[in-house]
Design a protein around this motif. Sequence first.
Motif, PDB file in Angstrom:
ATOM      1  N   THR A  70       1.413  12.712  -5.408  1.00  0.00           N
ATOM      2  CA  THR A  70       2.856  12.623  -5.681  1.00  0.00           C
ATOM      3  C   THR A  70       3.125  11.289  -6.365  1.00  0.00           C
ATOM      4  N   GLY A  71       4.379  10.984  -6.603  1.00  0.00           N
ATOM      5  CA  GLY A  71       4.748   9.663  -7.117  1.00  0.00           C
ATOM      6  C   GLY A  71       4.607   8.592  -6.050  1.00  0.00           C
ATOM      7  N   GLY A  72       4.522   8.983  -4.779  1.00  0.00           N
ATOM      8  CA  GLY A  72       4.422   8.016  -3.665  1.00  0.00           C
ATOM      9  C   GLY A  72       5.312   8.444  -2.507  1.00  0.00           C
ATOM     10  N   LEU A  79       3.356  -6.141 -14.584  1.00  0.00           N
ATOM     11  CA  LEU A  79       2.168  -5.298 -14.682  1.00  0.00           C
ATOM     12  C   LEU A  79       1.746  -4.900 -13.269  1.00  0.00           C
ATOM     13  N   TYR A  80       1.676  -3.603 -13.076  1.00  0.00           N
ATOM     14  CA  TYR A  80       1.287  -3.058 -11.765  1.00  0.00           C
ATOM     15  C   TYR A  80      -0.210  -2.799 -11.805  1.00  0.00           C
ATOM     16  N   ILE A  81      -0.925  -3.442 -10.897  1.00  0.00           N
ATOM     17  CA  ILE A  81      -2.365  -3.193 -10.794  1.00  0.00           C
ATOM     18  C   ILE A  81      -2.593  -2.269  -9.604  1.00  0.00           C
ATOM     19  N   ILE A 140      -7.789   1.342 -10.560  1.00  0.00           N
ATOM     20  CA  ILE A 140      -7.552   2.790 -10.618  1.00  0.00           C
ATOM     21  C   ILE A 140      -6.615   3.081 -11.785  1.00  0.00           C
ATOM     22  N   GLU A 141      -5.575   2.273 -11.888  1.00  0.00           N
ATOM     23  CA  GLU A 141      -4.626   2.448 -12.996  1.00  0.00           C
ATOM     24  C   GLU A 141      -3.814   1.186 -13.174  1.00  0.00           C
ATOM     25  N   PHE A 142      -3.281   1.027 -14.380  1.00  0.00           N
ATOM     26  CA  PHE A 142      -2.266   0.006 -14.624  1.00  0.00           C
ATOM     27  C   PHE A 142      -0.956   0.726 -14.890  1.00  0.00           C
ATOM     28  N   ASN A 143       0.138   0.120 -14.435  1.00  0.00           N
ATOM     29  CA  ASN A 143       1.447   0.606 -14.826  1.00  0.00           C
ATOM     30  C   ASN A 143       2.205  -0.544 -15.479  1.00  0.00           C
ATOM     31  N   ALA A 144       3.106  -0.202 -16.369  1.00  0.00           N
ATOM     32  CA  ALA A 144       3.792  -1.215 -17.166  1.00  0.00           C
ATOM     33  C   ALA A 144       5.114  -1.629 -16.531  1.00  0.00           C
ATOM     34  N   ARG A 145       5.226  -1.399 -15.221  1.00  0.00           N
ATOM     35  CA  ARG A 145       6.523  -1.609 -14.550  1.00  0.00           C
ATOM     36  C   ARG A 145       6.275  -1.667 -13.039  1.00  0.00           C
ATOM     37  N   PHE A 146       7.330  -1.997 -12.293  1.00  0.00           N
ATOM     38  CA  PHE A 146       7.213  -2.019 -10.837  1.00  0.00           C
ATOM     39  C   PHE A 146       6.804  -0.639 -10.306  1.00  0.00           C
ATOM     40  N   GLY A 147       6.061  -0.625  -9.218  1.00  0.00           N
ATOM     41  CA  GLY A 147       5.774   0.630  -8.536  1.00  0.00           C
ATOM     42  C   GLY A 147       7.013   1.154  -7.839  1.00  0.00           C
ATOM     43  N   ASP A 148       7.076   2.457  -7.733  1.00  0.00           N
ATOM     44  CA  ASP A 148       8.132   3.110  -6.967  1.00  0.00           C
ATOM     45  C   ASP A 148       7.416   4.011  -5.970  1.00  0.00           C
ATOM     46  N   PRO A 149       7.354   3.736  -4.692  1.00  0.00           N
ATOM     47  CA  PRO A 149       8.275   2.911  -3.897  1.00  0.00           C
ATOM     48  C   PRO A 149       7.810   1.494  -3.569  1.00  0.00           C
ATOM     49  N   GLU A 150       6.751   0.961  -4.210  1.00  0.00           N
ATOM     50  CA  GLU A 150       6.328  -0.403  -3.875  1.00  0.00           C
ATOM     51  C   GLU A 150       7.466  -1.412  -4.042  1.00  0.00           C
ATOM     52  N   ALA A 151       8.242  -1.265  -5.139  1.00  0.00           N
ATOM     53  CA  ALA A 151       9.334  -2.222  -5.392  1.00  0.00           C
ATOM     54  C   ALA A 151      10.305  -2.280  -4.218  1.00  0.00           C
ATOM     55  N   GLN A 172       0.847  -1.201   0.000  1.00  0.00           N
ATOM     56  CA  GLN A 172       0.000   0.000   0.000  1.00  0.00           C
ATOM     57  C   GLN A 172       0.875   1.240   0.000  1.00  0.00           C
ATOM     58  N   ASP A 173       0.652   2.051  -1.021  1.00  0.00           N
ATOM     59  CA  ASP A 173       1.405   3.294  -1.207  1.00  0.00           C
ATOM     60  C   ASP A 173       0.647   4.438  -0.528  1.00  0.00           C
ATOM     61  N   HIS A 174       1.259   5.573  -0.394  1.00  0.00           N
ATOM     62  CA  HIS A 174       0.616   6.781   0.142  1.00  0.00           C
ATOM     63  C   HIS A 174       0.877   7.881  -0.870  1.00  0.00           C
ATOM     64  N   LYS A 175      -0.135   8.161  -1.696  1.00  0.00           N
ATOM     65  CA  LYS A 175       0.105   9.031  -2.859  1.00  0.00           C
ATOM     66  C   LYS A 175       0.102  10.516  -2.527  1.00  0.00           C
ATOM     67  N   ARG A 176      -0.664  10.893  -1.500  1.00  0.00           N
ATOM     68  CA  ARG A 176      -0.760  12.328  -1.192  1.00  0.00           C
ATOM     69  C   ARG A 176       0.499  12.801  -0.472  1.00  0.00           C
TER      70      ARG A 176
END
Length: 413
Positions: free
Chosen positions: A222-224, A265-267, A279-290, A208-212
């Motif tokens: 933000t990016g996270g 694939l990031y869901i 909410i969105e798909f990303n074509a790569r690892f999440g940053d900072p999830e990775a 779980q990221d924190h985007k705000r």
Amino acid sequence: MKILVIGAGGREHVLAHKLHQSPLVNELFAIPGNDAMSEIAQVQSDIAETDHDTIVSFAQEHDIDWTVIGPEQPLTEGLADKLEANDIKVFGPKKAAAQIEGSKLFAKQLMQKYDIPTAEYKEVKTKTEAQNYIQRCEYPIVLKKDGLAAGKGVIIANNLEEANEAVEKLYPEEDGIVVFEQFLEGEEFSLMTFVNGTYAVPFDCIAQDHKRAFDHDEGPNTGGMGVYCPVPHIGEDVLQQTNDKIAQPIAKAMVEEGTPFFGLLYIGAILTSEGPKVIEFNARFGDPEAQVLLTRMESDLMQHIIDLEQKQPITFKWKSQSVVGVMLASKGYPGSYEKGKQVSGFTLDGKYFVSGLKKEQDKYVTSGGRVILAIGEGDDIAKAKVQAYEAVDKIESDALFYRSDISDKAIKK
Ligand code: AMP
Ligand code: GLY
């Protein structure tokens, strides 16, 4: 094997860190990399990640076995296509498949066609049409500019006044595509999924990221700003539903559309009262999830990539510990901020991952918005959080800010 990592951020730092630990990896290179990676990889900071021809020549000259592409930009610009055309193996999708991140509209149309749960949407192509639409839509409404925006192209408008402001911002001129989306309520989570054509294997650990930007989910997107895993209050049933209703169908849909996906694939999902929705798909690892997921991963990432290529079973192994990561960002981010500010007090042994620092005369100074992620590990999230903030406290700098409530959603429940 010789591995080349493309990218310069914290995600690429952890990718290099994790790949460096693999018994399958003998030599590691990074383009353009960052100074913090130079202890584990040969960093080629003189080559830009947008310079595809030079990257291909470099990979050929150094007999690279696999290239692992971290960020979205080179993927959406077709770096994987170019490397593969030159017989270099790539972990990361081709340009046509990377559209799933690069174009909000492409992703939305695909989800609608294949009945994948997501927010209802409307495509609006001109400023005038947008100005009319906001007079009659339901609030809150979500506005998303088509194209890459590093997590910053999304505006949630609570009323007509805010929507007017958003339209002014997202339409600098009359023409431009903005996707208007129904506002979904619920808790967000990120599920990384290995995909090779119709073969899709989600991580059995979500993050779980924190985007705000600020505490209590206030301030701009933000990016996270911080992240943790696992997410104890989002259970296996949700993971299963996300797999059945989202991960498997989207992989099949991409194949049917003639744009098969290979890579990560990031869901980005939200757990609504009707179940998980995209909410969105990303074509790569999440940053900072990775950074937290790969810290918690005990199994060999390189082996997983090879198994994915060969469509072999993938069995993840995770540490029993929970992992919390707190992002320190330049004051002012995601707006304007100063660079060149000194930062010290951190180590480069897996406790910190660097996104926006460079070395100047043996000292690290800031070079970006998100600067460094401090990692904490513990028997549960609460303990990991204490460790993460102890790691934050060790950092010396007066140019950075961070959120103090990372992972609280997991601790209160
Ligand atoms: P995105 O770039 O699409 O991930 O959007 C950035 C952030 O905006 C997400 O992480 C959510 O917090 C929020 N957001 C995006 N779309 C929606 C939506 N349809 N409903 C509620 N929040 C959303
Ligand atoms: N952390 C969100 C992203 O990587 O897009």
